[in-house]
Design a protein around this motif. Structure first.
Motif, mmCIF file in Angstrom:
data_model
loop_
_atom_site.group_PDB
_atom_site.id
_atom_site.type_symbol
_atom_site.label_atom_id
_atom_site.label_comp_id
_atom_site.label_asym_id
_atom_site.label_seq_id
_atom_site.Cartn_x
_atom_site.Cartn_y
_atom_site.Cartn_z
ATOM 1 N N ALA A 31 0.867 -1.176 0.000
ATOM 2 C CA ALA A 31 0.000 0.000 0.000
ATOM 3 C C ALA A 31 0.904 1.226 0.000
ATOM 4 C CB ALA A 31 -0.891 -0.013 1.233
ATOM 5 N N THR A 32 0.815 2.056 -1.034
ATOM 6 C CA THR A 32 1.724 3.198 -1.165
ATOM 7 C C THR A 32 0.911 4.481 -1.374
ATOM 8 O OG1 THR A 32 2.006 2.501 -3.476
ATOM 9 C CG2 THR A 32 3.752 1.940 -1.972
ATOM 10 N N THR A 33 1.602 5.597 -1.356
ATOM 11 C CA THR A 33 0.944 6.892 -1.495
ATOM 12 C C THR A 33 1.708 7.731 -2.499
ATOM 13 O OG1 THR A 33 0.277 6.783 0.815
ATOM 14 C CG2 THR A 33 0.171 8.945 -0.214
ATOM 15 N N GLY A 34 0.999 8.283 -3.479
ATOM 16 C CA GLY A 34 1.643 9.133 -4.474
ATOM 17 C C GLY A 34 2.027 10.471 -3.880
ATOM 18 N N GLY A 35 3.187 10.959 -4.256
ATOM 19 C CA GLY A 35 3.678 12.226 -3.695
ATOM 20 C C GLY A 35 2.886 13.429 -4.164
ATOM 21 N N PHE A 36 2.323 13.371 -5.363
ATOM 22 C CA PHE A 36 1.619 14.536 -5.904
ATOM 23 C C PHE A 36 0.183 14.602 -5.398
ATOM 24 C CE2 PHE A 36 -0.715 16.758 -9.367
ATOM 25 C CZ PHE A 36 -0.091 17.987 -9.245
ATOM 26 N N LEU A 37 -0.577 13.544 -5.629
ATOM 27 C CA LEU A 37 -1.987 13.572 -5.210
ATOM 28 C C LEU A 37 -2.161 13.247 -3.730
ATOM 29 C CD1 LEU A 37 -3.774 11.840 -8.237
ATOM 30 C CD2 LEU A 37 -3.637 14.265 -7.698
ATOM 31 N N ARG A 38 -1.108 12.700 -3.113
ATOM 32 C CA ARG A 38 -1.162 12.297 -1.701
ATOM 33 C C ARG A 38 -2.307 11.324 -1.442
ATOM 34 N NH1 ARG A 38 1.433 16.829 1.194
ATOM 35 N NH2 ARG A 38 3.020 17.410 -0.314
ATOM 36 N N SER A 39 -2.663 10.560 -2.456
ATOM 37 C CA SER A 39 -3.716 9.574 -2.222
ATOM 38 C C SER A 39 -3.136 8.186 -2.454
ATOM 39 C CB SER A 39 -4.920 9.831 -3.131
ATOM 40 O OG SER A 39 -4.557 9.693 -4.469
ATOM 41 N N GLY A 40 -3.850 7.209 -1.949
ATOM 42 C CA GLY A 40 -3.336 5.848 -1.966
ATOM 43 C C GLY A 40 -3.210 5.299 -3.378
ATOM 44 N N ASN A 41 -2.150 4.579 -3.618
ATOM 45 C CA ASN A 41 -2.049 3.753 -4.813
ATOM 46 C C ASN A 41 -1.439 2.429 -4.361
ATOM 47 O OD1 ASN A 41 0.702 4.511 -4.658
ATOM 48 N ND2 ASN A 41 0.491 6.069 -6.239
ATOM 49 N N VAL A 42 -1.186 1.557 -5.291
ATOM 50 C CA VAL A 42 -0.675 0.235 -4.931
ATOM 51 C C VAL A 42 0.603 -0.002 -5.716
ATOM 52 C CG1 VAL A 42 -1.115 -2.255 -5.212
ATOM 53 C CG2 VAL A 42 -2.908 -0.764 -4.295
ATOM 54 N N THR A 43 1.614 -0.511 -5.043
ATOM 55 C CA THR A 43 2.842 -0.898 -5.729
ATOM 56 C C THR A 43 2.964 -2.413 -5.654
ATOM 57 O OG1 THR A 43 3.904 1.200 -5.191
ATOM 58 C CG2 THR A 43 5.359 -0.629 -5.757
ATOM 59 N N ILE A 44 3.146 -3.044 -6.815
ATOM 60 C CA ILE A 44 3.333 -4.492 -6.795
ATOM 61 C C ILE A 44 4.771 -4.829 -7.170
ATOM 62 C CG2 ILE A 44 0.923 -5.172 -7.135
ATOM 63 C CD1 ILE A 44 1.475 -5.530 -10.090
ATOM 64 N N LEU A 45 5.296 -5.824 -6.493
ATOM 65 C CA LEU A 45 6.654 -6.325 -6.747
ATOM 66 C C LEU A 45 6.527 -7.721 -7.326
ATOM 67 C CD1 LEU A 45 8.398 -5.542 -3.316
ATOM 68 C CD2 LEU A 45 8.237 -4.060 -5.325
ATOM 69 N N ILE A 46 7.178 -7.951 -8.449
ATOM 70 C CA ILE A 46 7.133 -9.279 -9.063
ATOM 71 C C ILE A 46 8.551 -9.662 -9.483
ATOM 72 C CG2 ILE A 46 6.184 -10.665 -10.956
ATOM 73 C CD1 ILE A 46 3.845 -8.724 -11.072
ATOM 74 N N GLY A 47 9.073 -10.687 -8.864
ATOM 75 C CA GLY A 47 10.366 -11.235 -9.301
ATOM 76 C C GLY A 47 10.076 -12.250 -10.393
ATOM 77 N N LEU A 48 10.741 -12.081 -11.538
ATOM 78 C CA LEU A 48 10.372 -12.955 -12.664
ATOM 79 C C LEU A 48 11.548 -13.168 -13.598
ATOM 80 C CD1 LEU A 48 8.038 -10.848 -15.030
ATOM 81 C CD2 LEU A 48 9.830 -9.936 -13.622
ATOM 82 N N ASP A 49 11.428 -14.211 -14.392
ATOM 83 C CA ASP A 49 12.433 -14.467 -15.408
ATOM 84 C C ASP A 49 12.272 -13.438 -16.525
ATOM 85 O OD1 ASP A 49 14.357 -16.867 -16.175
ATOM 86 O OD2 ASP A 49 13.414 -16.084 -18.010
ATOM 87 N N GLU A 50 13.396 -13.022 -17.094
ATOM 88 C CA GLU A 50 13.358 -12.009 -18.149
ATOM 89 C C GLU A 50 12.432 -12.404 -19.304
ATOM 90 O OE1 GLU A 50 17.307 -10.969 -19.236
ATOM 91 O OE2 GLU A 50 16.659 -9.326 -20.533
ATOM 92 N N THR A 51 12.357 -13.701 -19.576
ATOM 93 C CA THR A 51 11.544 -14.181 -20.706
ATOM 94 C C THR A 51 10.047 -13.958 -20.474
ATOM 95 O OG1 THR A 51 11.452 -16.385 -19.746
ATOM 96 C CG2 THR A 51 13.201 -15.971 -21.356
ATOM 97 N N ARG A 52 9.667 -13.676 -19.224
ATOM 98 C CA ARG A 52 8.243 -13.491 -18.924
ATOM 99 C C ARG A 52 7.846 -12.015 -18.770
ATOM 100 N NH1 ARG A 52 4.652 -16.931 -15.686
ATOM 101 N NH2 ARG A 52 3.401 -16.246 -17.443
ATOM 102 N N LEU A 53 8.788 -11.117 -19.046
ATOM 103 C CA LEU A 53 8.479 -9.685 -18.895
ATOM 104 C C LEU A 53 7.319 -9.256 -19.791
ATOM 105 C CD1 LEU A 53 11.925 -7.869 -18.628
ATOM 106 C CD2 LEU A 53 10.059 -7.805 -16.973
ATOM 107 N N ASP A 54 7.330 -9.715 -21.032
ATOM 108 C CA ASP A 54 6.263 -9.298 -21.962
ATOM 109 C C ASP A 54 4.896 -9.750 -21.469
ATOM 110 O OD1 ASP A 54 8.079 -8.076 -23.569
ATOM 111 O OD2 ASP A 54 8.153 -9.658 -25.085
ATOM 112 N N ASP A 55 4.827 -10.970 -20.912
ATOM 113 C CA ASP A 55 3.544 -11.474 -20.373
ATOM 114 C C ASP A 55 3.049 -10.552 -19.253
ATOM 115 O OD1 ASP A 55 3.947 -13.617 -22.031
ATOM 116 O OD2 ASP A 55 4.590 -14.987 -20.447
#
Ligand code: 2BA
Length: 107
Positions: A31-55
């Motif tokens: 759960a994150t907060t944007g610096g400009f609008l100061r409202s909630g947004n979401v940051t997702i972290l995904i560890g993945l193989d390079e071959t799956r970046l396009d997917d």
């Protein structure tokens, strides 16, 4: 291996994360907060193989809609700036960073 860091709208988070999981990605949601609008947004972290970046990018493109948001007068945005007229900003879509992962271990 790569680390995909995507900042997305809270409204899109459920469908993006569901689609990622269904496609076999491991996802961490912050759960994150944007610096400009100061409202909630979401940051997702995904560890993945390079071959799956396009997917992963395809899923984000499909589920993150761009939309307009009106910021009412009297709302603080940015660094202590209070717009005197309602301000229209583009929100949604996604801001995506792809980082190299030097080492990955589950201990
Ligand atoms: P916020 O900082 O809350 O920004 C929300 C939206 O407000 C931005 O959408 C942009 O359309 C607008 N905006 C931002 N700064 C502005 C300014 N100085 N003047 C006028 N309008 C402005 P996005 O660019 O799609 O960014 C969405 C969220 O992604 C941002 O939320 C922030 O949390 C993150 N973000 C965007 N770029 C980033 C970057 N280079 N590094 C880290 N986080 C970033």
């Amino acid at each position: 291996m790569k680390m995909l860091v995507a900042i997305i709208s809270t409204d899109d988070a459920t469908s993006v994360i569901r689609a990622m999981m269904e496609s076999g990605f491991s996802v961490t949601k912050l759960a994150t907060t944007g610096g400009f609008l100061r409202s909630g947004n979401v940051t997702i972290l995904i560890g993945l193989d390079e071959t799956r970046l396009d997917d992963a990018f395809e899923i984000i493109r499909k589920h993150c809609r761009k939309r307009k948001q009106i910021v009412p007068t009297g709302t603080e945005v940015g660094l202590g700036y209070y717009p005197t007229m309602p301000l229209q900003v583009d929100v949604g879509g996604a801001t995506v960073f792809v980082l190299d992962v030097e080492r990955f271990e589950k201990l």
